[in-house]
Design a protein around this motif. Structure first.
Motif, PDB file in Angstrom:
ATOM      1  N   SER A   2       5.579 -38.884 -69.814  1.00 31.03           N
ATOM      2  CA  SER A   2       5.450 -40.295 -69.453  1.00 31.03           C
ATOM      3  C   SER A   2       4.429 -41.007 -70.320  1.00 31.03           C
ATOM      4  CB  SER A   2       5.071 -40.404 -67.980  1.00 31.03           C
ATOM      5  OG  SER A   2       4.897 -41.749 -67.603  1.00 31.03           O
ATOM      6  N   GLY A   3       3.297 -40.369 -70.581  1.00 30.56           N
ATOM      7  CA  GLY A   3       2.255 -41.025 -71.356  1.00 30.56           C
ATOM      8  C   GLY A   3       2.555 -41.105 -72.837  1.00 30.56           C
ATOM      9  N   PHE A   4       3.253 -40.130 -73.389  1.00 34.47           N
ATOM     10  CA  PHE A   4       3.518 -40.116 -74.823  1.00 34.47           C
ATOM     11  C   PHE A   4       4.708 -40.995 -75.192  1.00 34.47           C
ATOM     12  CE2 PHE A   4       5.072 -38.410 -78.842  1.00 34.47           C
ATOM     13  CZ  PHE A   4       3.890 -38.261 -79.564  1.00 34.47           C
ATOM     14  N   PHE A   5       5.780 -40.929 -74.416  1.00 33.40           N
ATOM     15  CA  PHE A   5       6.993 -41.667 -74.756  1.00 33.40           C
ATOM     16  C   PHE A   5       7.003 -43.069 -74.148  1.00 33.40           C
ATOM     17  CE2 PHE A   5       8.429 -37.228 -75.199  1.00 33.40           C
ATOM     18  CZ  PHE A   5       8.910 -37.271 -76.501  1.00 33.40           C
ATOM     19  N   GLY A   6       6.610 -43.188 -72.889  1.00 38.42           N
ATOM     20  CA  GLY A   6       6.691 -44.490 -72.237  1.00 38.42           C
ATOM     21  C   GLY A   6       8.146 -44.930 -72.090  1.00 38.42           C
ATOM     22  N   GLY A   7       8.367 -46.238 -72.069  1.00 36.78           N
ATOM     23  CA  GLY A   7       9.724 -46.769 -72.013  1.00 36.78           C
ATOM     24  C   GLY A   7      10.468 -46.352 -70.762  1.00 36.78           C
ATOM     25  N   LYS A   8      11.766 -46.048 -70.925  1.00 40.55           N
ATOM     26  CA  LYS A   8      12.583 -45.673 -69.779  1.00 40.55           C
ATOM     27  C   LYS A   8      12.146 -44.341 -69.175  1.00 40.55           C
ATOM     28  CE  LYS A   8      16.711 -48.196 -71.307  1.00 40.55           C
ATOM     29  NZ  LYS A   8      18.153 -48.115 -71.655  1.00 40.55           N
ATOM     30  N   VAL A   9      11.693 -43.426 -70.034  1.00 42.19           N
ATOM     31  CA  VAL A   9      11.209 -42.137 -69.522  1.00 42.19           C
ATOM     32  C   VAL A   9      10.001 -42.358 -68.622  1.00 42.19           C
ATOM     33  CG1 VAL A   9      10.238 -39.900 -70.159  1.00 42.19           C
ATOM     34  CG2 VAL A   9      12.110 -40.882 -71.507  1.00 42.19           C
ATOM     35  N   GLY A  10       9.071 -43.189 -69.071  1.00 47.76           N
ATOM     36  CA  GLY A  10       7.899 -43.487 -68.270  1.00 47.76           C
ATOM     37  C   GLY A  10       8.241 -44.216 -66.985  1.00 47.76           C
ATOM     38  N   ASP A  11       9.197 -45.136 -67.055  1.00 48.33           N
ATOM     39  CA  ASP A  11       9.590 -45.881 -65.848  1.00 48.33           C
ATOM     40  C   ASP A  11      10.208 -44.957 -64.806  1.00 48.33           C
ATOM     41  OD1 ASP A  11       8.685 -48.176 -67.050  1.00 48.33           O
ATOM     42  OD2 ASP A  11      10.678 -48.812 -67.760  1.00 48.33           O
ATOM     43  N   PHE A  12      11.066 -44.040 -65.261  1.00 46.76           N
ATOM     44  CA  PHE A  12      11.691 -43.116 -64.313  1.00 46.76           C
ATOM     45  C   PHE A  12      10.656 -42.197 -63.666  1.00 46.76           C
ATOM     46  CE2 PHE A  12      13.423 -38.829 -63.596  1.00 46.76           C
ATOM     47  CZ  PHE A  12      14.334 -39.119 -62.587  1.00 46.76           C
ATOM     48  N   LEU A  13       9.742 -41.679 -64.469  1.00 43.18           N
ATOM     49  CA  LEU A  13       8.732 -40.788 -63.918  1.00 43.18           C
ATOM     50  C   LEU A  13       7.756 -41.536 -63.015  1.00 43.18           C
ATOM     51  CD1 LEU A  13       8.028 -38.546 -67.042  1.00 43.18           C
ATOM     52  CD2 LEU A  13       9.338 -37.964 -64.996  1.00 43.18           C
ATOM     53  N   GLU A  14       7.493 -42.809 -63.332  1.00 42.58           N
ATOM     54  CA  GLU A  14       6.651 -43.610 -62.436  1.00 42.58           C
ATOM     55  C   GLU A  14       7.355 -43.838 -61.098  1.00 42.58           C
ATOM     56  OE1 GLU A  14       3.360 -45.377 -62.626  1.00 42.58           O
ATOM     57  OE2 GLU A  14       3.363 -43.434 -63.652  1.00 42.58           O
ATOM     58  N   TRP A  15       8.672 -44.041 -61.136  1.00 36.16           N
ATOM     59  CA  TRP A  15       9.420 -44.188 -59.883  1.00 36.16           C
ATOM     60  C   TRP A  15       9.371 -42.896 -59.073  1.00 36.16           C
ATOM     61  CZ3 TRP A  15      13.775 -41.350 -58.456  1.00 36.16           C
ATOM     62  CH2 TRP A  15      14.396 -41.768 -57.285  1.00 36.16           C
ATOM     63  N   LEU A  16       9.527 -41.744 -59.747  1.00 35.02           N
ATOM     64  CA  LEU A  16       9.461 -40.462 -59.059  1.00 35.02           C
ATOM     65  C   LEU A  16       8.074 -40.247 -58.456  1.00 35.02           C
ATOM     66  CD1 LEU A  16      11.007 -37.813 -58.453  1.00 35.02           C
ATOM     67  CD2 LEU A  16      10.059 -36.903 -60.596  1.00 35.02           C
ATOM     68  N   TYR A  17       7.051 -40.608 -59.197  1.00 32.36           N
ATOM     69  CA  TYR A  17       5.680 -40.496 -58.690  1.00 32.36           C
ATOM     70  C   TYR A  17       5.481 -41.376 -57.452  1.00 32.36           C
ATOM     71  CZ  TYR A  17       0.724 -41.709 -58.436  1.00 32.36           C
ATOM     72  OH  TYR A  17      -0.550 -41.979 -58.000  1.00 32.36           O
TER      73      TYR A  17
END
Length: 358
Positions: free
Chosen positions: A171-186
């Motif tokens: 999440s921290g390295f890529f950001g974008g959609k990957v970060g958004d999905f992982l933030e939703w999971l969190y």
């Protein structure tokens, strides 16, 4: 001429290698006396756990080697009236053949009964740390309980650390959609209080038709699924901060892959954060396992842990038998305190801000 010779001699000398990160951290760690002593205590517990796992010590913790609720050796044996023993009357037997026609056969039957009599095993009246209500040695129980509780805490912390580090790095390295999905999971996992989520997962996974059989691995999975969120946030913030720094850009410029930049360059620089968080998880998960086992949602009844010992000691404490509670509390307090102090010392030794300070 001498200046030219000295410059040539200096050029032929081998280049002095810089001190490694872990070597420097170990050198600084040895200066912390509290950390070194705490590490020795933790290593002693680890040796005890390994010996217990191999069956060298506490292998017969279920054997009833003492009388019920045998006191510790320093307290001394219980008085005879407390053991419930009935004193046999002395003197010759009374002749009751006039009122009992079977009385003459009593002697014959007694001789026959001696042929099948079994010798009762001698049970100790005192034990080093006392005994429980069944006469089992509390010292053996607390050693076996240490193995189970610490194993659950460490394995659950490793699982949560692996999940939190991997997801936080992505999440921290890529950001974008990957970060958004992982933030939703969190957000989904943190929307429910941890203790309620633990109880809910324990109730589901402990059912008879659950995929995982009830036992240690069930508790490890429950705690690991709940405890990764805090580390995820910290690792995500650290990777967002480090991904744009000069050393990461330099690694990218020389052709380092994405995985190398993430786990070979950035991860060592945030290892102190992960180490401290993992130590907190170990301590927290040990406490959570104790709570779950105390409530009957942790390890099964055929095993022993600090939580099951505290649950048993609750009923014994009412009768004044305090030694099982004292043994479990003492072992838990010493290990948790030593582990926390050792982790704090390693955090200070691995902190990048302290690498240049001597």
């Amino acid at each position: 001429m001498s200046a030219v010779l000295s410059s040539k001699a200096e050029a032929t000398l081998p280049a002095e290698r810089s001190e490694g990160v872990w070597h420097a951290a170990w050198r600084r760690f040895k200066r912390d006396r509290v950390g070194v002593v705490s590490m020795g205590v933790v290593l002693a517990f680890i040796v005890l756990i390994v010996l217990s796992g191999l069956g060298v010590v506490a292998a017969h913790w279920q054997d009833e080697v003492g009388v019920a609720n045998a006191p510790p050796t320093v307290v001394g044996p219980k008085p005879p009236e407390a053991t419930g023993a009935i004193e046999q009357p002395k003197g010759p037997n009374v002749d009751i053949s006039d009122i009992d026609p079977l009385a003459p056969r009593y002697g014959e039957w007694a001789e026959r009964a001696k042929q099948y009599a079994t010798t009762a095993a001698h049970k100790a009246e005192t034990l080093p740390f006392g005994g429980d209500r069944l006469g089992r040695d509390v010292l053996d129980k607390v050693i076996k309980g240490t193995q189970v509780s610490v194993a659950v805490g460490v394995m659950a912390a490793l699982l949560a650390t692996l999940m939190g580090t991997l997801l936080g790095a992505l999440s921290g390295f890529f950001g974008g959609k990957v970060g958004d999905f992982l933030e939703w999971l969190y957000t989904v996992f943190t929307a429910i209080p941890d203790i309620l989520l633990i109880f809910a997962l324990a109730a589901v996974l402990n059912r008879a038709d659950a995929v995982l059989p009830r036992g240690i691995w069930t508790v490890v999975v429950i705690l690991g699924l709940v405890g990764w969120t805090g580390l995820y946030r910290q690792v995500r913030a650290e990777f967002m901060k480090h991904r744009s720094r000069e050393y990461v850009r330099a690694a990218d410029a020389i052709g380092a892959s994405t995985g190398a930049r993430m786990f070979r360059h950035i991860l060592p620089n945030v290892s102190h954060v992960i180490l401290v968080r993992m130590s907190l998880l170990v301590v927290g998960f040990i406490k959570s396992e104790v709570i779950l086992s105390y409530l009957g949602l942790g390890v099964p009844v055929d095993q022993v842990s600090w939580g099951t010992m505290l649950a048993e000691a609750q009923s014994e404490l009412i009768l004044g038998y305090w030694w099982q509670l004292a043994a479990a509390t003492l072992f838990m307090a010493v290990f948790v305190t030593a582990f926390s102090l050792m982790a704090d010392a390693w955090r200070d030794a691995l902190d990048p801000k302290l690498r240049g300070a001597e």
